[in-house]
Design a protein around this motif. Structure first.
Motif, PDB file in Angstrom:
ATOM      1  N   UNK A 244       0.823  -1.210   0.000  1.00 18.23           N
ATOM      2  CA  UNK A 244       0.000   0.000   0.000  1.00 18.23           C
ATOM      3  C   UNK A 244       0.854   1.255   0.000  1.00 18.23           C
ATOM      4  N   UNK A 245       0.508   2.183   0.864  1.00 24.22           N
ATOM      5  CA  UNK A 245       1.278   3.419   0.982  1.00 24.22           C
ATOM      6  C   UNK A 245       2.351   3.313   2.061  1.00 24.22           C
ATOM      7  N   UNK A 246       2.536   2.130   2.600  1.00 23.00           N
ATOM      8  CA  UNK A 246       3.536   1.952   3.648  1.00 23.00           C
ATOM      9  C   UNK A 246       4.954   2.139   3.097  1.00 23.00           C
ATOM     10  N   UNK A 247       5.794   2.730   3.908  1.00 24.27           N
ATOM     11  CA  UNK A 247       7.208   2.827   3.515  1.00 24.27           C
ATOM     12  C   UNK A 247       8.059   1.906   4.367  1.00 24.27           C
ATOM     13  N   UNK A 248       7.397   1.056   5.162  1.00 21.28           N
ATOM     14  CA  UNK A 248       8.143   0.152   6.038  1.00 21.28           C
ATOM     15  C   UNK A 248       7.730  -1.307   5.879  1.00 21.28           C
ATOM     16  N   UNK A 249       6.493  -1.563   5.469  1.00 24.81           N
ATOM     17  CA  UNK A 249       6.016  -2.946   5.393  1.00 24.81           C
ATOM     18  C   UNK A 249       6.469  -3.594   4.086  1.00 24.81           C
ATOM     19  N   UNK A 250       7.500  -4.421   4.198  1.00 27.52           N
ATOM     20  CA  UNK A 250       8.081  -5.015   3.000  1.00 27.52           C
ATOM     21  C   UNK A 250       7.379  -6.315   2.629  1.00 27.52           C
ATOM     22  N   UNK A 251       7.275  -6.566   1.326  1.00 30.04           N
ATOM     23  CA  UNK A 251       6.519  -7.731   0.854  1.00 30.04           C
ATOM     24  C   UNK A 251       7.391  -8.827   0.272  1.00 30.04           C
ATOM     25  N   UNK A 252       8.616  -8.509  -0.105  1.00 34.21           N
ATOM     26  CA  UNK A 252       9.450  -9.493  -0.791  1.00 34.21           C
ATOM     27  C   UNK A 252      10.277 -10.273   0.220  1.00 34.21           C
ATOM     28  N   UNK A 253      10.100 -11.580   0.158  1.00 33.55           N
ATOM     29  CA  UNK A 253      10.852 -12.453   1.060  1.00 33.55           C
ATOM     30  C   UNK A 253      11.937 -13.166   0.256  1.00 33.55           C
ATOM     31  N   UNK A 254      12.978 -13.576   0.938  1.00 29.32           N
ATOM     32  CA  UNK A 254      13.978 -14.428   0.303  1.00 29.32           C
ATOM     33  C   UNK A 254      14.826 -13.756  -0.752  1.00 29.32           C
TER      34      UNK A 254
END
Lengths: 126, 126
Positions: free
Chosen positions: B92-102
């Motif tokens: 979303x608009x988050x600048x901290x919640x990362x989605x990519x793992x590995x």
């Protein structure tokens, strides 16, 4: 110089499908970006409307060829009849084939409903 | 700094609808624009994938809220396992919640099919 402001797709059956069928992207120069914040556009503000066909297949829609490029320019001395906005558009990728007749009055007839936003439809998303 | 390269809409039922349902816009920095011409991306090339929901009503589709922002960065020393590309995405608009793992291996698994274009899907229209 150009900042992408927003995009929208017009489908068949929409009231503006002629000539706006397809996907369009709106770009703003620096002065127009300021105007989008304040709803007051200074002379020299330019908004560009880049319209492409939209082709849908296999559950996705991609951009096709260019339909037209439209421009609105704020110059209150030059375009007093249309609240300071001049309108022009070019067909497809042409840089010479102009589409707007009559000094943009036909464009402005629709934009006039946006008086509170200085006659601009687009609103910038964050 | 960012040039809009292209846009695409992913509809329900598309193989990439999770998580790419909606409209996405791809932006390139200067180095990545050069790479799009030559199909060779120098270190420092950055492509941004800005994905928004797409809301359709009244024969038009407009942009809704942001789903994610994805980034791919070329740094051949830092990301040798993925042919020099690093991947990250934020929810979303988050600048901290990362989605990519590995470390982006899952992203690169799909991008690998684009080896002839240095692992980039987007092609710039004129």
């Amino acid at each position: 110089m150009w900042t992408h402001v927003k995009s929208m797709t017009i489908h068949e059956g929409h009231g503006l499908e002629n000539p706006f069928l397809g996907i369009h992207h709106v770009y703003a120069n620096r002065l127009a970006l300021e105007g989008l914040k304040s709803n007051r556009f200074g002379n020299g503000s330019i908004l560009v409307f880049d319209q492409l066909t939209s082709k849908s297949a296999d559950k996705a829609s991609v951009e096709g060829e260019r339909v037209l490029i439209g421009v609105m320019v704020k110059d209150s001395l030059r375009f007093p009849e249309t609240n300071g906005w001049g309108y022009e558009a070019w067909a497809g990728d042409s840089r010479t084939e102009r589409l707007v007749k009559g000094g943009g009055a036909s464009c402005h007839g629709c934009h006039a409903q946006q008086r509170d936003r200085d006659y601009v439809f687009s609103q910038r998303r964050e």
